[in-house]
Enzyme design. Structure first.
Site, PDB file in Angstrom:
ATOM      1  N   ARG A 124      -8.228 -20.782  -1.881  1.00 55.86           N
ATOM      2  CA  ARG A 124      -7.164 -20.449  -0.932  1.00 55.86           C
ATOM      3  C   ARG A 124      -6.014 -21.428  -1.091  1.00 55.86           C
ATOM      4  O   ARG A 124      -6.212 -22.639  -0.965  1.00 55.86           O
ATOM      5  CB  ARG A 124      -7.690 -20.504   0.508  1.00 55.86           C
ATOM      6  CG  ARG A 124      -6.619 -20.167   1.555  1.00 55.86           C
ATOM      7  CD  ARG A 124      -7.204 -20.118   2.953  1.00 55.86           C
ATOM      8  NE  ARG A 124      -6.188 -19.705   3.929  1.00 55.86           N
ATOM      9  CZ  ARG A 124      -5.355 -20.537   4.550  1.00 55.86           C
ATOM     10  NH1 ARG A 124      -5.406 -21.834   4.326  1.00 55.86           N
ATOM     11  NH2 ARG A 124      -4.460 -20.073   5.398  1.00 55.86           N
ATOM     12  N   LEU A 132      10.977   0.804   7.300  1.00 56.29           N
ATOM     13  CA  LEU A 132      10.404   1.291   6.056  1.00 56.29           C
ATOM     14  C   LEU A 132      11.210   2.507   5.585  1.00 56.29           C
ATOM     15  O   LEU A 132      11.569   3.357   6.408  1.00 56.29           O
ATOM     16  CB  LEU A 132       8.936   1.694   6.245  1.00 56.29           C
ATOM     17  CG  LEU A 132       8.270   2.047   4.920  1.00 56.29           C
ATOM     18  CD1 LEU A 132       7.997   0.799   4.095  1.00 56.29           C
ATOM     19  CD2 LEU A 132       6.994   2.831   5.127  1.00 56.29           C
ATOM     20  N   TYR A 155       0.828  -1.204   0.000  1.00 48.69           N
ATOM     21  CA  TYR A 155       0.000   0.000   0.000  1.00 48.69           C
ATOM     22  C   TYR A 155       0.861   1.251   0.000  1.00 48.69           C
ATOM     23  O   TYR A 155       2.077   1.181   0.222  1.00 48.69           O
ATOM     24  CB  TYR A 155      -0.978  -0.015   1.186  1.00 48.69           C
ATOM     25  CG  TYR A 155      -0.351   0.299   2.531  1.00 48.69           C
ATOM     26  CD1 TYR A 155       0.492  -0.606   3.170  1.00 48.69           C
ATOM     27  CD2 TYR A 155      -0.593   1.520   3.167  1.00 48.69           C
ATOM     28  CE1 TYR A 155       1.062  -0.305   4.401  1.00 48.69           C
ATOM     29  CE2 TYR A 155      -0.033   1.825   4.398  1.00 48.69           C
ATOM     30  CZ  TYR A 155       0.796   0.908   5.005  1.00 48.69           C
ATOM     31  OH  TYR A 155       1.371   1.210   6.219  1.00 48.69           O
ATOM     32  N   ARG A 188       8.145   4.063  -4.584  1.00 44.70           N
ATOM     33  CA  ARG A 188       8.200   3.036  -3.525  1.00 44.70           C
ATOM     34  C   ARG A 188       7.203   1.918  -3.804  1.00 44.70           C
ATOM     35  O   ARG A 188       7.480   0.749  -3.524  1.00 44.70           O
ATOM     36  CB  ARG A 188       7.959   3.648  -2.150  1.00 44.70           C
ATOM     37  CG  ARG A 188       8.161   2.608  -1.028  1.00 44.70           C
ATOM     38  CD  ARG A 188       8.118   3.209   0.351  1.00 44.70           C
ATOM     39  NE  ARG A 188       6.851   3.879   0.594  1.00 44.70           N
ATOM     40  CZ  ARG A 188       6.603   4.649   1.639  1.00 44.70           C
ATOM     41  NH1 ARG A 188       7.534   4.845   2.558  1.00 44.70           N
ATOM     42  NH2 ARG A 188       5.434   5.231   1.786  1.00 44.70           N
ATOM     43  N   LYS A 248       6.419  -2.255   1.937  1.00 42.37           N
ATOM     44  CA  LYS A 248       5.258  -1.629   2.595  1.00 42.37           C
ATOM     45  C   LYS A 248       4.033  -2.528   2.446  1.00 42.37           C
ATOM     46  O   LYS A 248       3.142  -2.261   1.635  1.00 42.37           O
ATOM     47  CB  LYS A 248       5.026  -0.236   2.001  1.00 42.37           C
ATOM     48  CG  LYS A 248       4.131   0.633   2.866  1.00 42.37           C
ATOM     49  CD  LYS A 248       4.239   2.076   2.450  1.00 42.37           C
ATOM     50  CE  LYS A 248       3.185   2.957   3.081  1.00 42.37           C
ATOM     51  NZ  LYS A 248       3.237   3.009   4.533  1.00 42.37           N
ATOM     52  N   GLU A 290      11.856   1.994  14.473  1.00 43.51           N
ATOM     53  CA  GLU A 290      11.025   3.103  13.988  1.00 43.51           C
ATOM     54  C   GLU A 290       9.745   3.133  14.803  1.00 43.51           C
ATOM     55  O   GLU A 290       9.537   2.304  15.686  1.00 43.51           O
ATOM     56  CB  GLU A 290      10.731   2.930  12.491  1.00 43.51           C
ATOM     57  CG  GLU A 290      10.030   1.623  12.166  1.00 43.51           C
ATOM     58  CD  GLU A 290       9.932   1.327  10.672  1.00 43.51           C
ATOM     59  OE1 GLU A 290       9.860   2.272   9.874  1.00 43.51           O
ATOM     60  OE2 GLU A 290       9.900   0.133  10.318  1.00 43.51           O
TER      61      GLU A 290
END
Ligand code: PMP
Length: 287
Positions: A101, A207, A33, A52, A150, A182
């Site tokens: 799945r 990140l 995302y 990114r 991310k 972070e």
């Protein structure tokens, strides 16, 4: 009024948007995302986020369903249709679904899922909390080892925010092997007594913040010393200032760490200055 959102090529009312229950984003957190801020109807650092996104997708061998140009147009169209002056655009791309799945990735021609929606945040850049500062706690970093990607796998950061809330604080800094990695959704910084900005160096442990890159560039341009290295909670508590950065919080001062005030417990001059520079420069460059 329901929002207009974007799902796989269509603009739809949020109430009509649908994704399969077999989507790998839902079943495996197999998705990435980006969150881009909107100020005065314009996108902040769009190119940083687009780059990114491409990197995150590449690291996971996931196809990019759009181009930079198409993505920019979708962002702008959502800003227009939802009449956003200040707010956020959330973008998620997942590996899609092949209707069942299975841990094994689906065939390469399985179309990825792409979803974007807006969040209206009037006065986003004028958040009164920036004048008060964040109180934070430290927690153990229990995330996986590819934090540079991310992904939407945000359960531990979400738990971290709940731990902070339970402690009457605003956020948590995560600590691994004695050093801060972070914040739960932001990069962490201190300002040493001699005025040097210190933040952890880039690696798979954190990140690679888009705001971090811009802030370090502006700091260096303003002749402020920058050191990219790990620091401890004790060093942060003894620092002159502390702050965090993210695309939605911009630059946010930290005034208390694990119950101890940073300096006199007031918002620091450097964090305030960096926040002003960041907002001014990024507004100028917004698209
Ligand atoms: N670290 C983590 C773990 C994050 O979730 C975020 C925000 N997405 C950041 C750092 C800050 O990154 P950016 O400046 O690109 O928003």
């Amino acid at each position: 009024m329901p929002r207009t959102v974007y799902v796989n090529g269509e603009y739809l009312p949020e109430t009509e948007a649908r994704v399969s229950i077999f989507d790998r984003g839902f079943l495996f957190a197999d998705g990435v995302y980006e969150v881009t801020s909107v100020l005065d109807g314009k996108l902040i650092d769009f190119d940083g986020h687009a780059a990114r996104l491409q990197r995150s997708l590449g690291e996971l061998q996931m196809a990019n369903p759009t181009t930079r140009e198409a993505l920019l147009e979708i962002h702008r169209e959502l800003v227009r249709r939802n009449d956003i002056t200040d707010g956020l655009i959330y973008l998620q791309v997942t590996r899609g679904s092949d209707g069942d799945r299975d841990f094994v990735f689906p065939a390469e021609d399985t179309p990825p899922t792409i979803v974007l929606f807006t969040q209206d945040k009037p006065g986003l850049a004028d958040n009164p909390v920036a004048r008060k500062g964040f109180k934070i706690i430290s927690i153990e970093d229990q995330r996986w080892a590819r934090r540079d990607i991310k992904t939407v796998q945000l359960l531990y950061p979400s738990m971290g925010k709940m731990m902070a809330k339970a402690a009457g604080c605003d956020d948590a800094w995560m600590v691994e092997d004695g050093f801060v990695t972070e914040g739960t959704s932001n990069n962490a910084y201190i300002v040493t007594q001699d005025g040097t900005i210190v933040t952890r160096q880039l690696s798979n442990d954190i990140l690679h913040g888009i705001t971090r890159a811009a802030v370090l560039r502006f700091a260096r341009e303003a002749q402020i010393r920058v050191e990219e290295r790990p620091f401890t909670i004790e060093e942060a508590q003894a620092a002159r200032e502390a702050f965090i950065t993210s695309a939605s919080a911009f630059v946010m001062p930290v005034v208390e760490i694990d119950g101890k005030p940073v300096s006199d417990g007031n918002v620091g001059k450097m964090a305030t200055r960096i926040r002003e520079i960041y907002l001014e420069e990024m507004r100028k460059a917004a698209v």
